[in-house]
Enzyme design. Sequence first.
Site, mmCIF file in Angstrom:
data_model
loop_
_atom_site.group_PDB
_atom_site.id
_atom_site.type_symbol
_atom_site.label_atom_id
_atom_site.label_comp_id
_atom_site.label_asym_id
_atom_site.label_seq_id
_atom_site.Cartn_x
_atom_site.Cartn_y
_atom_site.Cartn_z
ATOM 1 N N SER A 99 -9.666 2.086 2.729
ATOM 2 C CA SER A 99 -8.778 2.815 1.850
ATOM 3 C C SER A 99 -7.767 1.944 1.109
ATOM 4 O O SER A 99 -7.164 2.411 0.147
ATOM 5 C CB SER A 99 -8.032 3.881 2.655
ATOM 6 N N SER B 56 -10.043 -0.271 6.713
ATOM 7 C CA SER B 56 -9.464 -0.181 5.375
ATOM 8 C C SER B 56 -8.935 -1.485 4.801
ATOM 9 O O SER B 56 -8.504 -1.511 3.652
ATOM 10 C CB SER B 56 -8.327 0.829 5.379
ATOM 11 N N LYS C 243 0.856 -1.197 0.000
ATOM 12 C CA LYS C 243 0.000 0.000 0.000
ATOM 13 C C LYS C 243 0.883 1.235 0.000
ATOM 14 O O LYS C 243 1.908 1.278 0.697
ATOM 15 C CB LYS C 243 -0.904 -0.029 1.237
HETATM 16 N N1 GLN Z 1 -13.119 4.832 6.268
HETATM 17 C C1 GLN Z 1 -12.384 5.091 7.451
HETATM 18 C C2 GLN Z 1 -11.821 6.492 7.443
HETATM 19 O O1 GLN Z 1 -11.979 7.172 6.484
HETATM 20 C C3 GLN Z 1 -11.290 4.081 7.648
HETATM 21 C C4 GLN Z 1 -10.144 4.270 6.738
HETATM 22 C C5 GLN Z 1 -8.931 3.504 7.190
HETATM 23 O O2 GLN Z 1 -9.058 2.466 7.851
HETATM 24 N N2 GLN Z 1 -7.760 4.004 6.828
HETATM 25 O O3 GLN Z 1 -11.242 6.926 8.381
#
Ligand code: GLN
Length: 462
Positions: free
Chosen positions: A139, A164, A64
């Site tokens: 994400s 995410s 990632k």
């Molecule tokens: N959707 C959540 C956020 O926007 C989680 C994203 C994540 O786990 N990085 O914070």
Amino acid sequence: METSIRKHIEAIKNGDVKLEEFVSEVLERCEKVQSKYRPFITINKKPDLKKSKGKLAGIPISVKDSICTDGIQTTAGSKILEGYVPPFDATCVANARKEGGIIIGKTALDEFGFGTFSTNCAYGAPKNPHDPERACGGSSGGAGCITAAADFPHIAIAQSTGGSITAPAAFTGTVGITPTYGRVSRYGLIDYANSMDKIGVIGKEVYDAALLLSVMSGYDPLDSTSSEEKTDDLTSYVGKGIEGMRFGIPKEYVSDTTDKKVVSGFMKAVQKLEVAGAKVEETSLPLTKYAVSSYYLIAISEASTNLAKYCGLRYGMQQEIVGDFETYFSKVRTAGFGKEAKRRILLGTYARMAGYRDAYYLKALRVRAKIIKEFKSEFKKFDALIAPSMPILPPKFSEIDKLTPIQTYNMDILTIASNMAGIPSLSVPVGKADGLPIGLQIMGDHFAEGKLIQIGSSLEGR
Ligand code: GLN
């Protein structure tokens, strides 16, 4: 080309794989997948092949793009870091390389992890291989995308703050493991919210995810929050059976707001767990209703301080220096950050102001302490909690465009509490509805990754 990691490992051991030829074929395939679904921000055209022995020998690994890779551009999905090439590897990447893992590229994500569909990526959102008009989740959307689309053996290093890994695993029909907080060193991760960030994995099969997670786990003196808890070979839990285990389904996770098709796919999988010898009961996590609001307060408060260092002087984007520091700072940040990052900086800075800190951030931390307690008492009764991974099927990009920020944040309702509690979870694909994948998540007590792998693998191939 063989896509099974287990078979690929056998072939490597038998000397049936010529590494250079194999890798150049893999990179060609990456380009093809990229032109169709856009999982990568950067494809690593010259991977290091020097280390040819180890647990990941000859296995292509994607990372990632919020995780630092020595000599490979790392942007965290943001324009403000465009062109940043770290001079070091994150510990998880170094561990993978030490065991012979081949870093093939950096995958797309919502800018700094801010999002649920990877549509907040400054370099374009990855498209779902099951239907390119739909999102891969986020994400870690690029990680899910390449794992689902790869017609070659591959495992992804992903990351989660509030869901995410689970979201993209569910939407792309792959396996995602979000480990216990501290299980994998965060050294070299571009922080989103330090008190919740976890590095984990996405793979085609439970075995693949377990293998890479075992290699990445362990104490690291470079991360003071990394745990000294012993890490065993997690692949040894694959296929162990679940006879006599007890699972709870939190009723708040299968409420009216969860798509009926998702619930019905989930319930079919529950029957399979019962057939395999488990006892399943309904339970309740009443604090679920406070999870989204308290999570977002903690997340944006921590994120807004973390982003303060991007001022156009040390990393990535630079502009011509005109005027004083404040002028330069706002010029770079105006150009470099996307809309969601700016929203979170504003909200997070507000929530941390002297007059509001107690009312917001500190109160949210107290809610988190209660959520941890709530989970802990469930694990006295159950081996694990099970639920749908996401409340919806993978949405179309055109549908996502219509969501307000609050509606988007509410999509995280099933993944946020476990992330706040720092407990591990595993998402495994359990069939499809309308041709789109459905995920089932298994949440366990701290450091119970082995048990989750045991349970997750019992649903494979059924
Ligand atoms: N959707 C959540 C956020 O926007 C989680 C994203 C994540 O786990 N990085 O914070």
